[in-house]
Design a protein around this motif. Structure first.
Motif, PDB file in Angstrom:
ATOM      1  N   THR A  32       0.845  -1.211   0.000  1.00  0.00           N
ATOM      2  CA  THR A  32       0.000   0.000   0.000  1.00  0.00           C
ATOM      3  C   THR A  32       0.874   1.253   0.000  1.00  0.00           C
ATOM      4  N   GLY A 173      -0.018  -0.501  -4.758  1.00  0.00           N
ATOM      5  CA  GLY A 173      -1.419  -0.246  -4.358  1.00  0.00           C
ATOM      6  C   GLY A 173      -1.685   1.240  -4.276  1.00  0.00           C
ATOM      7  N   LEU A 194      -8.426  -0.294  -0.968  1.00  0.00           N
ATOM      8  CA  LEU A 194      -8.502  -1.141  -2.162  1.00  0.00           C
ATOM      9  C   LEU A 194      -9.417  -2.348  -1.966  1.00  0.00           C
ATOM     10  N   THR A 196     -12.874  -3.169  -1.076  1.00  0.00           N
ATOM     11  CA  THR A 196     -14.029  -2.268  -1.048  1.00  0.00           C
ATOM     12  C   THR A 196     -15.200  -2.853  -0.251  1.00  0.00           C
ATOM     13  N   SER A 282      -8.187   4.550 -14.750  1.00  0.00           N
ATOM     14  CA  SER A 282      -8.992   3.666 -13.901  1.00  0.00           C
ATOM     15  C   SER A 282      -8.800   4.036 -12.430  1.00  0.00           C
ATOM     16  N   GLU A 284      -7.950   2.108 -10.039  1.00  0.00           N
ATOM     17  CA  GLU A 284      -6.720   1.457  -9.541  1.00  0.00           C
ATOM     18  C   GLU A 284      -5.478   2.250  -9.952  1.00  0.00           C
ATOM     19  N   GLU A 285      -5.475   2.747 -11.194  1.00  0.00           N
ATOM     20  CA  GLU A 285      -4.339   3.577 -11.635  1.00  0.00           C
ATOM     21  C   GLU A 285      -4.250   4.845 -10.803  1.00  0.00           C
ATOM     22  N   ALA A 287      -5.317   5.328  -7.740  1.00  0.00           N
ATOM     23  CA  ALA A 287      -4.825   4.985  -6.398  1.00  0.00           C
ATOM     24  C   ALA A 287      -3.309   4.835  -6.429  1.00  0.00           C
ATOM     25  N   SER A 288      -2.824   4.125  -7.437  1.00  0.00           N
ATOM     26  CA  SER A 288      -1.403   3.815  -7.529  1.00  0.00           C
ATOM     27  C   SER A 288      -0.550   5.071  -7.761  1.00  0.00           C
ATOM     28  N   VAL A 315     -13.301   1.226  -5.557  1.00  0.00           N
ATOM     29  CA  VAL A 315     -11.970   1.740  -5.196  1.00  0.00           C
ATOM     30  C   VAL A 315     -11.953   3.270  -5.189  1.00  0.00           C
TER      31      VAL A 315
END
Ligand code: AMP
Ligand code: MG
Length: 336
Positions: A32, A173, A194, A196, A282, A284-285, A287-288, A315
């Motif tokens: 994370t 993450g 992440l 959810t 996205s 996830e992208e 967040a990363s 997310v």
């Protein structure tokens, strides 16, 4: 003090074990963000974490253990939590249980609960196996600053102040673990991440989300604090106010500043000719990328101009929570 940055090889792990046993603090990679860890059973070691970070002493720490550690040694584990551990651990889910009082009282800041996380990153697992004790660890940043997702980010905040950083590469993450209160009959999310609400409900049938009410003592003390703030001036615009955001950019440039946008990919595509940091497309992208871009933004911009991403749910709940707090916005003000 010289701060060593080492991959999780035999030498580094032996040194980490020595340091943790001596009550020192070691930073380590997780999937994370990077953590700042100490022996959770050692009062003085835990207090060192709070002092180094400048962390408020009522904001409890998460205890990290390796995947074969017997969690029931530390906590009373309700039967329904078994399915959650099976589904999501090791991984970015922190579970809050009634505590058995085996760790320092400073870890939970006097609360009768303990939060436990089993990180999946191989570097974190190797470190936790080497030390084989519960490791209390918040994110390895100065309090209120942006969380670190590379060893360099940890160095930027703590070079010379800690003896060792276990470098596992970038934390992919990108945002902190989901914090899930498992002290009641139905689990309740205290901090989105992440893993959810939808994922948790699909395993145990139901999952609540805690919302702090004005004036109430928060169930998760960290929620009451400003967080993730980049060290430059900031401005914030909704996705519908792009022309206002562009005027703000022009004003800053006209005044001799170096403005820069931070926005999702679709918005960046309409910002040709402007300096912009692309969060990605996205959830996830986003967040990363978020924390690394906040740190890049504070390095190169006099004014970081955020444009709120449009997506909601899943997310995105966790991404939006961090994004809004980095720019001093509350979720209520932004209309969600
Ligand atoms: P950080 O260490 O910065 O990732 O923050 C940890 C988060 O977990 C904070 O929001 C804490 O308030 C929360 N937390 C840790 N332990 C507990 C606990 N025992 N009960 C409720 N929240 C907790
Ligand atoms: Mg933190």
């Amino acid at each position: 003090m010289k701060t060593l940055v080492l991959p999780p090889d035999e030498r580094a792990l032996a040194y980490a074990k020595e340091l943790i046993e001596a009550g020192e603090v070691v930073a380590f990679h997780t999937e994370t963000v990077y953590g700042l860890g100490a022996d959770a059973r050692n009062d003085e070691a835990v207090r060192k974490i709070f002092a180094l970070k400048g962390r408020p002493t009522d904001n409890p720490l998460i205890s990290h253990v390796h995947s074969d550690y017997d969690i029931s040694d530390l906590a009373e584990v309700p039967p329904y939590t078994e399915a959650l551990r099976k589904a999501f651990l090791p991984g970015p889910l922190t579970m809050v249980y009634p505590s058995k009082g085996k760790v320092s009282p400073f870890v939970s800041c006097g609360l009768p609960t303990i939060s436990v996380r089993v990180p999946s990153s191989p570097a974190a697992q190797a470190f936790l196996r080497a030390v084989n004790v519960p490791v209390a660890a918040p994110s390895a940043n100065r309090s209120k600053h942006v969380s670190p997702v590379t060893a360099q980010h940890v160095l930027d905040d703590f070079d010379g102040d800690i003896p060792l950083i276990i470098d596992g590469g970038p934390s992919r993450g990108g945002i902190e673990s989901t914090v899930l209160d498992c002290t009641g009959a139905v689990p309740q999310i205290l901090r989105a991440g992440l893993v959810t609400r939808e994922m948790i409900a699909s395993v145990v049938g139901d999952c609540g989300v805690y919302h702090m009410r004005a004036g109430e003592k928060p169930k998760s003390p960290g929620m009451a604090y400003k967080h993730y703030a980049p060290g430059c001036r900031t401005a914030y615009f909704s996705a519908d106010a792009l022309s206002d955001a562009k005027r703000c950019y022009e004003r800053e440039r006209g005044a001799g500043g170096t403005p820069c946008f931070l926005a999702e990919h679709a918005v960046c595509e309409s910002l040709a000719g402007y300096a912009a940091l692309d969060l990605g497309a996205s959830p996830e992208e986003m967040a990363s990328n978020l924390y690394a871009l906040l740190r890049e933004g504070e390095r190169k911009a006099s004014l970081l101009i955020a444009v709120e991403p449009r997506a909601r749910g899943g997310v995105m709940d966790g991404v939006r929570n961090r994004f809004l707090r980095a720019f001093g916005q509350s979720e209520e003000e932004s209309g969600s």
